[in-house]
Write a protein that holds these residues in place. Structure first.
Motif, short mmCIF file in Angstrom:
data_model
loop_
_atom_site.label_atom_id
_atom_site.label_comp_id
_atom_site.label_asym_id
_atom_site.label_seq_id
_atom_site.Cartn_x
_atom_site.Cartn_y
_atom_site.Cartn_z
N HIS A 100 0.80 -1.23 0.00
CA HIS A 100 0.00 0.00 0.00
C HIS A 100 0.84 1.28 0.00
CE1 HIS A 100 -3.54 -2.49 0.68
NE2 HIS A 100 -2.92 -3.08 1.69
N ASN A 101 2.09 1.17 -0.41
CA ASN A 101 2.96 2.35 -0.47
C ASN A 101 3.02 3.11 0.86
OD1 ASN A 101 3.63 2.05 -3.29
ND2 ASN A 101 1.57 2.77 -3.76
N SER A 102 2.97 2.36 1.95
CA SER A 102 3.06 2.91 3.31
C SER A 102 1.87 3.79 3.68
CB SER A 102 4.36 3.71 3.49
OG SER A 102 5.48 2.86 3.38
N VAL A 103 0.78 3.65 2.94
CA VAL A 103 -0.44 4.42 3.22
C VAL A 103 -1.52 3.50 3.78
CG1 VAL A 103 -2.28 5.82 2.20
CG2 VAL A 103 0.09 6.10 1.42
N VAL A 104 -2.20 3.94 4.83
CA VAL A 104 -3.30 3.16 5.39
C VAL A 104 -4.45 3.18 4.39
CG1 VAL A 104 -5.00 2.99 7.25
CG2 VAL A 104 -2.64 3.65 7.76
N PRO A 105 -4.90 2.02 3.92
CA PRO A 105 -5.95 1.99 2.90
C PRO A 105 -7.32 2.37 3.47
CG PRO A 105 -5.42 -0.24 3.61
CD PRO A 105 -4.42 0.67 4.28
N GLU A 106 -8.05 3.18 2.71
CA GLU A 106 -9.42 3.52 3.09
C GLU A 106 -10.35 2.50 2.47
OE1 GLU A 106 -12.57 7.27 2.89
OE2 GLU A 106 -10.49 7.58 2.28
N ASP A 107 -10.19 1.27 2.94
CA ASP A 107 -10.91 0.14 2.35
C ASP A 107 -11.04 -0.95 3.41
OD1 ASP A 107 -11.70 -1.42 -0.32
OD2 ASP A 107 -10.42 -2.73 0.88
N ARG A 108 -12.27 -1.38 3.66
CA ARG A 108 -12.49 -2.35 4.73
C ARG A 108 -11.76 -3.66 4.50
NH1 ARG A 108 -15.85 -2.96 8.70
NH2 ARG A 108 -17.30 -1.33 8.05
N ALA A 109 -11.88 -4.23 3.33
CA ALA A 109 -11.26 -5.53 3.06
C ALA A 109 -9.75 -5.45 3.21
CB ALA A 109 -11.63 -6.01 1.66
N ALA A 110 -9.14 -4.38 2.72
CA ALA A 110 -7.69 -4.21 2.81
C ALA A 110 -7.26 -4.05 4.26
CB ALA A 110 -7.24 -3.02 1.98
N LEU A 111 -8.04 -3.33 5.04
CA LEU A 111 -7.72 -3.15 6.45
C LEU A 111 -7.82 -4.47 7.21
CD1 LEU A 111 -9.52 0.24 7.24
CD2 LEU A 111 -7.05 -0.17 7.38
N GLU A 112 -8.90 -5.21 6.96
CA GLU A 112 -9.12 -6.46 7.69
C GLU A 112 -8.13 -7.54 7.27
OE1 GLU A 112 -13.15 -7.80 7.91
OE2 GLU A 112 -13.93 -5.81 8.38
N ALA A 113 -7.43 -7.34 6.17
CA ALA A 113 -6.40 -8.29 5.73
C ALA A 113 -5.10 -8.09 6.49
CB ALA A 113 -6.15 -8.14 4.23
N LEU A 114 -4.98 -6.97 7.22
CA LEU A 114 -3.76 -6.70 7.98
C LEU A 114 -3.75 -7.54 9.26
CD1 LEU A 114 -3.77 -2.80 7.65
CD2 LEU A 114 -2.32 -4.41 6.38
N PRO A 115 -2.60 -8.10 9.65
CA PRO A 115 -2.50 -8.93 10.85
C PRO A 115 -2.94 -8.19 12.11
CG PRO A 115 -0.55 -9.19 9.49
CD PRO A 115 -1.33 -8.05 8.90
N GLY A 116 -3.81 -8.81 12.88
CA GLY A 116 -4.27 -8.21 14.13
C GLY A 116 -5.41 -7.23 13.96
N VAL A 117 -5.82 -6.99 12.72
CA VAL A 117 -6.89 -6.03 12.45
C VAL A 117 -8.18 -6.78 12.10
CG1 VAL A 117 -7.70 -4.14 10.98
CG2 VAL A 117 -5.28 -4.28 11.63
N GLY A 118 -9.16 -6.68 13.00
CA GLY A 118 -10.45 -7.30 12.75
C GLY A 118 -11.48 -6.26 12.35
N ARG A 119 -12.72 -6.64 12.36
CA ARG A 119 -13.80 -5.74 11.93
C ARG A 119 -13.87 -4.50 12.83
NH1 ARG A 119 -18.13 -5.73 8.64
NH2 ARG A 119 -19.87 -4.38 9.23
N LYS A 120 -13.74 -4.70 14.14
CA LYS A 120 -13.86 -3.56 15.05
C LYS A 120 -12.75 -2.53 14.80
CE LYS A 120 -12.51 -3.55 19.37
NZ LYS A 120 -12.37 -3.85 20.81
#
Length: 210
Positions: A100-120
């Protein structure tokens, strides 16, 4: 709970705190993401104490990646579950750099794919960093929603879906913050402070404590 009573509850919470936000300290979406990741089963106070030392040294994915797991642990060892959180944070930073080029994605699926990141966690980031009308249900919000009868459900996901359904659009961006603060300071788990509650007369909790 009927629609009119629900609307009055939300209106009072808004009038009391028109511009609510998280108690986690952050200045960028990335700092918020890491703070929320670290806050699982830990207090915001403990996370803030750690990030006040961490962020001046490393507050980008690459900078935290450069610390390594052991280096990161030195900063977050006062937080519960710091070993697994350090591992997940490093993995998350690596994915942010590589995908993601060191940018936090504004996308639910991409965020939830990150380790330790769930829906909440994804909901918190989307809501607080990007202004999405999402509702992250934690133990406080689950308790307040069920206790007051604002939005009842047997699981946090049930409560989230009920809140999304019954909360009017004008309140959706902020309701997460109002409910979590209400649960943290007024509608506490063991002995709710009903006498100090601004929605006591509207609450349908049968075992109110004066």
């Amino acid at each position: 709970m009927n629609k009119e009573k629900r609307l009055e509850i939300l209106t009072r919470l808004r009038d009391d705190n028109p511009h609510p936000t998280t108690e986690l300290e952050f200045t960028t979406p990335f700092e918020l993401l890491i703070a929320v990741l670290l806050s699982a089963q830990a207090t915001d106070v403990s996370v803030n104490k750690a990030t006040r030392k961490l962020y001046p040294v490393a507050n980008t994915p690459q900078a935290i990646l450069d610390l390594g797991v052991d280096g990161l642990k030195d900063y977050i060892k006062t937080i519960g579950l710091f070993n697994s959180k350090a591992e997940n944070t490093i993995k998350t930073c690596r994915m942010l750099v590589e995908l993601h080029n060191s940018v936090v994605p504004e996308d639910r699926a991409a965020l939830e794919a990150l380790p330790g990141v769930g829906r909440k966690t994804a909901n918190v980031v989307l809501n607080t960093a990007f202004g999405w009308p999402t509702i992250a249900v934690d133990t406080h919000i689950y308790r307040v929603s069920n206790r007051t009868k604002l939005a009842m459900g047997k699981t946090v996901d049930d409560v989230e879906q009920k809140l999304l359904k019954v909360v009017p659009k004008e309140f959706k961006v902020d309701v997460h913050h109002w409910l979590i603060l209400h649960g943290r300071y007024i509608c506490v788990a063991r002995k709710p402070k009903c006498g100090a509650c601004l929605i006591e007369d509207l609450c349908e909790f049968k075992e109110k404590i004066e």
